[in-house]
Design a protein around this motif. Structure first.
Motif, PDB file in Angstrom:
ATOM      1  N   GLY A 155      26.623  -4.641  -4.677  1.00 19.20           N
ATOM      2  CA  GLY A 155      27.914  -4.076  -4.325  1.00 19.20           C
ATOM      3  C   GLY A 155      28.779  -3.865  -5.556  1.00 19.20           C
ATOM      4  O   GLY A 155      28.704  -4.616  -6.534  1.00 19.20           O
ATOM      5  N   ALA A 156      29.629  -2.838  -5.502  1.00 16.29           N
ATOM      6  CA  ALA A 156      30.446  -2.455  -6.654  1.00 16.29           C
ATOM      7  C   ALA A 156      31.411  -3.564  -7.070  1.00 16.29           C
ATOM      8  O   ALA A 156      31.633  -3.789  -8.268  1.00 16.29           O
ATOM      9  CB  ALA A 156      31.216  -1.173  -6.329  1.00 16.29           C
ATOM     10  N   GLU A 157      31.992  -4.269  -6.104  1.00 19.32           N
ATOM     11  CA  GLU A 157      32.962  -5.311  -6.445  1.00 19.32           C
ATOM     12  C   GLU A 157      32.294  -6.460  -7.192  1.00 19.32           C
ATOM     13  O   GLU A 157      32.848  -6.963  -8.184  1.00 19.32           O
ATOM     14  CB  GLU A 157      33.647  -5.820  -5.175  1.00 19.32           C
ATOM     15  N   GLN A 158      31.130  -6.882  -6.734  1.00 15.94           N
ATOM     16  CA  GLN A 158      30.447  -7.983  -7.408  1.00 15.94           C
ATOM     17  C   GLN A 158      30.029  -7.573  -8.820  1.00 15.94           C
ATOM     18  O   GLN A 158      30.138  -8.356  -9.767  1.00 15.94           O
ATOM     19  CB  GLN A 158      29.216  -8.446  -6.617  1.00 15.94           C
ATOM     20  N   ILE A 159      29.559  -6.345  -8.980  1.00 16.30           N
ATOM     21  CA  ILE A 159      29.157  -5.871 -10.307  1.00 16.30           C
ATOM     22  C   ILE A 159      30.365  -5.826 -11.241  1.00 16.30           C
ATOM     23  O   ILE A 159      30.268  -6.207 -12.419  1.00 16.30           O
ATOM     24  CB  ILE A 159      28.483  -4.490 -10.201  1.00 16.30           C
ATOM     25  N   ALA A 160      31.528  -5.401 -10.741  1.00 17.77           N
ATOM     26  CA  ALA A 160      32.733  -5.368 -11.573  1.00 17.77           C
ATOM     27  C   ALA A 160      33.141  -6.778 -11.997  1.00 17.77           C
ATOM     28  O   ALA A 160      33.503  -7.014 -13.170  1.00 17.77           O
ATOM     29  CB  ALA A 160      33.874  -4.680 -10.817  1.00 17.77           C
ATOM     30  N   ARG A 161      33.083  -7.727 -11.071  1.00 21.46           N
ATOM     31  CA  ARG A 161      33.422  -9.108 -11.420  1.00 21.46           C
ATOM     32  C   ARG A 161      32.410  -9.665 -12.420  1.00 21.46           C
ATOM     33  O   ARG A 161      32.764 -10.382 -13.358  1.00 21.46           O
ATOM     34  CB  ARG A 161      33.465  -9.981 -10.163  1.00 21.46           C
ATOM     35  N   PHE A 162      31.140  -9.339 -12.213  1.00 26.44           N
ATOM     36  CA  PHE A 162      30.088  -9.774 -13.126  1.00 26.44           C
ATOM     37  C   PHE A 162      30.366  -9.289 -14.542  1.00 26.44           C
ATOM     38  O   PHE A 162      30.270 -10.052 -15.512  1.00 26.44           O
ATOM     39  CB  PHE A 162      28.747  -9.228 -12.626  1.00 26.44           C
ATOM     40  N   GLU A 163      30.725  -8.038 -14.682  1.00 22.86           N
ATOM     41  CA  GLU A 163      30.976  -7.478 -16.005  1.00 22.86           C
ATOM     42  C   GLU A 163      32.130  -8.204 -16.694  1.00 22.86           C
ATOM     43  O   GLU A 163      32.043  -8.532 -17.888  1.00 22.86           O
ATOM     44  CB  GLU A 163      31.273  -5.981 -15.873  1.00 22.86           C
ATOM     45  N   ALA A 164      33.196  -8.483 -15.965  1.00 26.56           N
ATOM     46  CA  ALA A 164      34.334  -9.192 -16.555  1.00 26.56           C
ATOM     47  C   ALA A 164      33.952 -10.604 -16.977  1.00 26.56           C
ATOM     48  O   ALA A 164      34.309 -11.080 -18.067  1.00 26.56           O
ATOM     49  CB  ALA A 164      35.497  -9.225 -15.552  1.00 26.56           C
ATOM     50  N   VAL A 165      33.212 -11.292 -16.119  1.00 29.25           N
ATOM     51  CA  VAL A 165      32.774 -12.659 -16.416  1.00 29.25           C
ATOM     52  C   VAL A 165      31.887 -12.687 -17.658  1.00 29.25           C
ATOM     53  O   VAL A 165      32.034 -13.552 -18.537  1.00 29.25           O
ATOM     54  CB  VAL A 165      32.028 -13.241 -15.191  1.00 29.25           C
ATOM     55  N   MET A 166      30.967 -11.743 -17.749  1.00 30.47           N
ATOM     56  CA  MET A 166      30.035 -11.727 -18.876  1.00 30.47           C
ATOM     57  C   MET A 166      30.761 -11.480 -20.198  1.00 30.47           C
ATOM     58  O   MET A 166      30.386 -12.027 -21.244  1.00 30.47           O
ATOM     59  CB  MET A 166      28.961 -10.673 -18.647  1.00 30.47           C
ATOM     60  N   ARG A 167      31.807 -10.677 -20.181  1.00 31.02           N
ATOM     61  CA  ARG A 167      32.600 -10.461 -21.397  1.00 31.02           C
ATOM     62  C   ARG A 167      33.254 -11.767 -21.851  1.00 31.02           C
ATOM     63  O   ARG A 167      33.236 -12.124 -23.030  1.00 31.02           O
ATOM     64  CB  ARG A 167      33.668  -9.397 -21.155  1.00 31.02           C
ATOM     65  N   ASP A 168      33.831 -12.499 -20.894  1.00 32.65           N
ATOM     66  CA  ASP A 168      34.497 -13.763 -21.228  1.00 32.65           C
ATOM     67  C   ASP A 168      33.502 -14.772 -21.791  1.00 32.65           C
ATOM     68  O   ASP A 168      33.808 -15.497 -22.746  1.00 32.65           O
ATOM     69  CB  ASP A 168      35.193 -14.340 -20.004  1.00 32.65           C
ATOM     70  N   LEU A 169      32.317 -14.842 -21.208  1.00 30.97           N
ATOM     71  CA  LEU A 169      31.315 -15.802 -21.662  1.00 30.97           C
ATOM     72  C   LEU A 169      30.785 -15.434 -23.043  1.00 30.97           C
ATOM     73  O   LEU A 169      30.440 -16.312 -23.839  1.00 30.97           O
ATOM     74  CB  LEU A 169      30.168 -15.880 -20.651  1.00 30.97           C
ATOM     75  N   VAL A 208      27.836  -4.989 -21.436  1.00 34.67           N
ATOM     76  CA  VAL A 208      28.277  -6.344 -21.806  1.00 34.67           C
ATOM     77  C   VAL A 208      27.142  -7.233 -22.308  1.00 34.67           C
ATOM     78  O   VAL A 208      27.389  -8.310 -22.838  1.00 34.67           O
ATOM     79  CB  VAL A 208      28.982  -7.041 -20.626  1.00 34.67           C
ATOM     80  N   GLY A 209      25.895  -6.802 -22.136  1.00 33.23           N
ATOM     81  CA  GLY A 209      24.771  -7.596 -22.598  1.00 33.23           C
ATOM     82  C   GLY A 209      24.480  -8.798 -21.710  1.00 33.23           C
ATOM     83  O   GLY A 209      25.169  -9.076 -20.724  1.00 33.23           O
ATOM     84  N   ALA A 210      23.443  -9.546 -22.084  1.00 35.55           N
ATOM     85  CA  ALA A 210      23.035 -10.798 -21.449  1.00 35.55           C
ATOM     86  C   ALA A 210      21.930 -11.356 -22.336  1.00 35.55           C
ATOM     87  O   ALA A 210      21.273 -10.600 -23.061  1.00 35.55           O
ATOM     88  CB  ALA A 210      22.534 -10.580 -20.019  1.00 35.55           C
ATOM     89  N   GLU A 211      21.745 -12.638 -22.286  1.00 36.47           N
ATOM     90  CA  GLU A 211      20.678 -13.225 -23.103  1.00 36.47           C
ATOM     91  C   GLU A 211      19.363 -13.338 -22.333  1.00 36.47           C
ATOM     92  O   GLU A 211      18.284 -13.263 -22.913  1.00 36.47           O
ATOM     93  CB  GLU A 211      21.109 -14.605 -23.633  1.00 36.47           C
ATOM     94  N   LEU A 212      19.457 -13.524 -21.021  1.00 37.50           N
ATOM     95  CA  LEU A 212      18.257 -13.656 -20.195  1.00 37.50           C
ATOM     96  C   LEU A 212      18.632 -13.400 -18.749  1.00 37.50           C
ATOM     97  O   LEU A 212      19.681 -13.834 -18.285  1.00 37.50           O
ATOM     98  CB  LEU A 212      17.660 -15.063 -20.342  1.00 37.50           C
ATOM     99  N   VAL A 213      17.769 -12.673 -18.022  1.00 35.37           N
ATOM    100  CA  VAL A 213      17.924 -12.464 -16.585  1.00 35.37           C
ATOM    101  C   VAL A 213      16.718 -13.091 -15.897  1.00 35.37           C
ATOM    102  O   VAL A 213      15.572 -12.800 -16.254  1.00 35.37           O
ATOM    103  CB  VAL A 213      18.016 -10.965 -16.229  1.00 35.37           C
ATOM    104  N   LEU A 214      16.971 -13.967 -14.924  1.00 34.43           N
ATOM    105  CA  LEU A 214      15.901 -14.608 -14.162  1.00 34.43           C
ATOM    106  C   LEU A 214      15.918 -14.096 -12.727  1.00 34.43           C
ATOM    107  O   LEU A 214      16.982 -14.013 -12.108  1.00 34.43           O
ATOM    108  CB  LEU A 214      16.077 -16.132 -14.157  1.00 34.43           C
ATOM    109  N   HIS A 215      14.737 -13.778 -12.182  1.00 33.95           N
ATOM    110  CA  HIS A 215      14.659 -13.297 -10.797  1.00 33.95           C
ATOM    111  C   HIS A 215      13.422 -13.859 -10.107  1.00 33.95           C
ATOM    112  O   HIS A 215      12.554 -14.483 -10.725  1.00 33.95           O
ATOM    113  CB  HIS A 215      14.648 -11.768 -10.757  1.00 33.95           C
ATOM    114  N   GLY A 216      13.336 -13.602  -8.818  1.00 32.59           N
ATOM    115  CA  GLY A 216      12.163 -13.965  -8.020  1.00 32.59           C
ATOM    116  C   GLY A 216      11.674 -12.757  -7.254  1.00 32.59           C
ATOM    117  O   GLY A 216      11.454 -11.700  -7.812  1.00 32.59           O
ATOM    118  N   HIS A 217      11.479 -12.937  -5.931  1.00 31.99           N
ATOM    119  CA  HIS A 217      11.228 -11.858  -4.971  1.00 31.99           C
ATOM    120  C   HIS A 217       9.779 -11.361  -4.946  1.00 31.99           C
ATOM    121  O   HIS A 217       9.224 -11.155  -3.869  1.00 31.99           O
ATOM    122  CB  HIS A 217      12.164 -10.685  -5.241  1.00 31.99           C
ATOM    123  N   ASN A 218       9.162 -11.124  -6.094  1.00 30.48           N
ATOM    124  CA  ASN A 218       7.826 -10.520  -6.111  1.00 30.48           C
ATOM    125  C   ASN A 218       6.689 -11.535  -6.045  1.00 30.48           C
ATOM    126  O   ASN A 218       5.521 -11.144  -5.982  1.00 30.48           O
ATOM    127  CB  ASN A 218       7.655  -9.645  -7.358  1.00 30.48           C
TER     128      ASN A 218
END
Length: 303
Positions: A155-169, A208-218
């Motif tokens: 969802g767009a709102e969660q992605i927007a919050r994610f981007e702001a959080v990642m900048r702060d971190l 904003v970048g990231a150092e590592l993304v972890l996922h499951g599902h597959n």
């Protein structure tokens, strides 16, 4: 670790008058023979022996989202460790159908809420948990989908919050480890199982970048990437923690990850631990190192 798919408890007939019936048929006819408690016990024993500083579970603790499944999974999380030592996010099976507030994965709130939030609060995402030099950023792609669809949406709102959080971190100089159930990289999953807004999420990571993304599902160990101006962001998928050796998924397990600070960034050492054929713990299937440069930090604006 990811996708433990805990054994399905007895189901009442009225609970199957929904999409749940397809998941119930899949479990009773096929999945229960591949995703087994003895295999999960091997994974949990090996994790216990490894004594990690923190454990993350990237979704699909249950199968068809019955009330009893959520309660069973809450008990399982307490056996895995205390909430300050374990972080969980939901997967598509954890939102198989809509559930009333307080009856779904809300029961796992102590393991999902961010730092500073009451353990009784409803999970909100992104949820940030700082542990030493690492910041775990939990996201939710878990939304009910139509019959035979296993996709997810941020969802767009969660992605927007994610981007702001990642900048702060990034400004705080932390190693940002993003937790998401559905694989977000290009070609990460087939369309009916994919992240519907993966392109928008990747665009945010490009900014904003990231150092590592972890996922499951597959249910398989996977290594992908998201390209950014600063370089590729590694995207690491975990096998199902309960997949028994010799089944269609192959032996499951978990990924043991060591993060260490370097002068120019972070060294991330991955050890893929795979369930042994005799189910007596896990063995090392492979080892490799990922290197994540420190992101450039924008200068503070003048007052």
């Amino acid at each position: 670790m990811s996708d433990p798919h805990l054994p399905l408890p007895p189901v009442r007939m009225h609970e199957l008058l929904s999409k749940r019936v397809t998941g119930w048929l899949s479990w009773t006819r096929r999945r229960r023979f591949m995703l087994r408690p003895d295999a999960l016990a091997a994974t949990m024993a090996d994790i216990g022996a490894a004594k990690p500083d923190h454990i993350v579970v990237t979704g699909d603790l249950v199968n068809i989202s019955t009330v009893e499944e959520f309660r069973q999974a809450a008990d399982w999380l307490t056996r895995l460790g205390p909430p300050d030592h374990v972080t969980a996010i939901p997967g598509n099976h954890d939102a198989y159908v809509r559930t009333p507030p307080g009856e779904g994965f809300d029961l796992w709130a102590p393991y999902m809420v961010g730092d500073g939030a009451p353990a009784s609060a409803r999970p909100e995402f992104p949820a940030v948990r700082r542990r030493g030099p690492v910041a775990f950023v939990g996201l939710s792609t878990a939304v009910p989908m139509p019959m035979l669809v296993a996709a997810g949406t941020l969802g767009a709102e969660q992605i927007a919050r994610f981007e702001a959080v990642m900048r702060d971190l990034a400004v705080a100089g932390l190693c940002r480890v993003v937790l998401i159930h559905h694989p977000p990289q290009i070609g990460g999953a087939k369309p009916r199982k994919a992240l519907t807004d993966a392109a928008a999420f990747r665009a945010a990571v490009e900014r904003v970048g990231a150092e590592l993304v972890l996922h499951g599902h597959n249910h398989r160990t996977q290594l992908g990437r998201i390209d950014t101006p600063q370089g590729g962001v590694p995207v690491l998928g975990a096998a199902s923690a309960s997949a028994a050796p010799g089944t269609r998924y192959g032996a499951g397990g978990y990924n043991l990850i060591r993060v260490s600070a370097q002068d120019t960034g972070w060294a991330i050492d991955i050890e893929v631990r795979t369930i042994a054929d005799d189910l007596a713990g896990c063995r090392t299937a492979q080892r490799f190192r990922l290197v994540a440069p420190r992101p450039p930090v924008a200068p503070a604006r003048a007052a």
